[in-house]
Enzyme design. Structure first.
Site, short mmCIF file in Angstrom:
data_model
loop_
_atom_site.label_atom_id
_atom_site.label_comp_id
_atom_site.label_asym_id
_atom_site.label_seq_id
_atom_site.Cartn_x
_atom_site.Cartn_y
_atom_site.Cartn_z
CE1 TYR A 140 -7.45 5.43 -3.26
CE2 TYR A 140 -5.21 4.85 -3.88
CZ TYR A 140 -6.21 4.94 -2.92
OH TYR A 140 -5.94 4.56 -1.64
CG HIS A 188 -4.54 -5.16 -3.08
ND1 HIS A 188 -5.85 -4.95 -2.75
CD2 HIS A 188 -3.99 -3.95 -3.27
CE1 HIS A 188 -6.08 -3.65 -2.73
NE2 HIS A 188 -4.97 -3.01 -3.04
N1 UFG Z 1 0.68 -7.63 -8.95
C1 UFG Z 1 0.81 -8.75 -9.74
N2 UFG Z 1 -0.27 -9.59 -9.83
C2 UFG Z 1 -1.46 -9.36 -9.19
C3 UFG Z 1 -1.55 -8.21 -8.40
C4 UFG Z 1 -0.49 -7.35 -8.30
O1 UFG Z 1 1.86 -8.99 -10.33
O2 UFG Z 1 -2.39 -10.15 -9.33
C5 UFG Z 1 1.82 -6.73 -8.83
C6 UFG Z 1 1.51 -5.31 -9.27
O3 UFG Z 1 1.72 -5.17 -10.64
C7 UFG Z 1 2.46 -4.51 -8.39
C8 UFG Z 1 2.59 -5.33 -7.11
O4 UFG Z 1 2.15 -6.64 -7.45
O5 UFG Z 1 3.70 -4.49 -9.00
C9 UFG Z 1 1.74 -4.82 -5.98
O6 UFG Z 1 0.41 -4.62 -6.46
P1 UFG Z 1 -0.83 -4.36 -5.50
O7 UFG Z 1 -2.03 -4.27 -6.38
O8 UFG Z 1 -0.84 -5.38 -4.40
O9 UFG Z 1 -0.50 -2.97 -4.83
P2 UFG Z 1 -0.18 -1.56 -5.52
O10 UFG Z 1 1.27 -1.31 -5.23
O11 UFG Z 1 -0.63 -1.48 -6.92
O12 UFG Z 1 -1.16 -0.63 -4.71
C10 UFG Z 1 -0.73 0.09 -3.63
C11 UFG Z 1 -1.97 0.44 -2.78
C12 UFG Z 1 -2.84 1.41 -3.52
C13 UFG Z 1 -2.04 2.57 -4.05
C14 UFG Z 1 -0.90 2.09 -4.91
C15 UFG Z 1 -0.03 3.24 -5.40
O13 UFG Z 1 -2.72 -0.74 -2.51
O14 UFG Z 1 -3.81 1.91 -2.61
O15 UFG Z 1 -0.08 1.22 -4.12
O16 UFG Z 1 0.62 2.87 -6.59
F1 UFG Z 1 -2.80 3.39 -4.78
#
Ligand code: UFG
Length: 324
Positions: A140, A188
């Site tokens: 991605y 998310h």
């Molecule tokens: N998380 C949980 N439980 C969930 C969902 C997420 O504990 O059900 C945690 C994840 O592990 C992470 C944090 O919450 O630590 C945030 O997770 P998100 O999925 O909300 O967001 P990300 O940081 O993974 O994603 C963002 C952007 C993506 C991008 C990424 C880069 O949404 O587009 O950062 O790492 F690619």
């Protein structure tokens, strides 16, 4: 300006369409509705077209004249990109190339591109500015970085003007306007947390408790989707006088751990968040926080919904009564 918002039926794209309309621009949305929602297209007509079908793009550009394109069409799930890299490179890179070539054929020379913190990979600095090394750790992020490079090359070769906006964690909603975050499946944190409040039988999973952070859970920089949208309007103005390819990191500059977000949601809603501990999710960097000084200085961007409570409140308003 007459603006083509590609992916304007999606979460960020629909909020940008709303803000552009409010600034007096004329908006047309192009979307294949693969993950977007027709109900989110509220600020201009919808053209159903697919970036992987160049003929459908030519038809869209033939019919009318656009001053610039804003491009939000993408597959955007890190985990899915690890399992299906061809889909990600095809949709995000080949699709974008098709769009850029159609723009060139039809004389449109400005684009605002939706990029991501994922272009940086595992951070080597506490705050990530635009000069931070770009070393994506999943398809991605790699697909988004490839497009950034294509845009830089196109600036030299064809005089294309572009602004890449690298979002950190987009969150919140404009619920009063009937738009918000609606993904299926939802991956998310904030939407999953709010869904767990609505359906306590399906508790939130907290991924990982042994990260090198103060409470062991991952830290992210949550930025309100309307503040992101405002940056797009500013990027269009900026491009008027700024040829070439530009990139800006967009975040509030403050990190919140998963546990801090849970506690803030409890304060905002007055409800206990049902959650359970789960193993780490593959590919999650421990900390991602933006240094957005360049956007503040050059675009004069000044986010207004900066508190995590304000972000959660608007997301909660949406999730309690989603329009779609
Ligand atoms: N998380 C949980 N439980 C969930 C969902 C997420 O504990 O059900 C945690 C994840 O592990 C992470 C944090 O919450 O630590 C945030 O997770 P998100 O999925 O909300 O967001 P990300 O940081 O993974 O994603 C963002 C952007 C993506 C991008 C990424 C880069 O949404 O587009 O950062 O790492 F690619």
């Amino acid at each position: 300006m007459h603006l083509l918002v590609c992916g304007g039926a999606g979460y960020v794209g629909s909020h940008v369409a709303k803000v552009l309309d409010a600034r007096g621009h004329r908006v047309t949305v192009l979307d294949n509705l693969s993950t977007g929602h027709a109900q989110a297209v509220r600020w201009g007509p919808l053209i159903r077209a697919d970036l992987l079908d160049p003929a459908s793009l030519d038809a869209a550009f033939q019919d009318q004249r656009f001053d610039a394109v804003l491009h939000f069409c993408a597959r955007s799930l890190v985990g899915e990109s690890m399992a299906a890299p061809y889909d990600y490179y095809e949709n995000n890179v080949v699709g974008t190339l098709n769009l850029l070539q159609a723009m060139r054929r039809h004389g449109v020379d400005r684009i605002v591109f939706s990029s991501t913190a994922a272009v940086f990979g595992n951070p080597v600095a506490a705050l990530i500015d635009e000069d931070h090394p770009k070393a994506p750790i999943n398809p991605y992020g790699a697909s988004k970085l490839m497009v950034e490079r294509i845009l830089a090359d196109a600036a030299h070769a064809y005089g294309l003007r572009s602004v890449c906006l690298r979002y950190f964690n987009a969150a919140g909603a404009s619920a009063n306007d009937g738009i918000g975050e609606s993904h299926e499946p939802e991956t998310h944190l904030i939407p999953n947390l709010l869904r767990a409040l609505i359906n306590p039988a399906a508790p939130l999973k907290v991924f990982g408790e042994d990260y090198p952070t103060p409470d062991g859970t991952c830290v992210r920089d949550y930025v309100h989707v309307l503040d992101l949208a405002d940056a797009h309007a500013r990027a269009l103005d900026y491009m008027e006088a700024a040829p070439g390819a530009h990139a800006f990191n967009l975040g509030n500059g403050t990190g919140f751990s998963v546990m801090q977000v849970i506690r803030a949601a409890e304060r905002v809603t007055g409800l206990p968040v049902p959650f359970e501990r789960a193993p780490r999710r593959a590919g999650d960097p421990p900390v991602l926080v933006a240094a957005s000084q360049r956007a503040r200085e050059v675009l004069e961007w000044s986010p207004t919904h900066t508190s995590i409570e304000a972000i959660l409140r608007t997301a909660w308003d949406w999730h309690r009564a989603p329009a779609f």
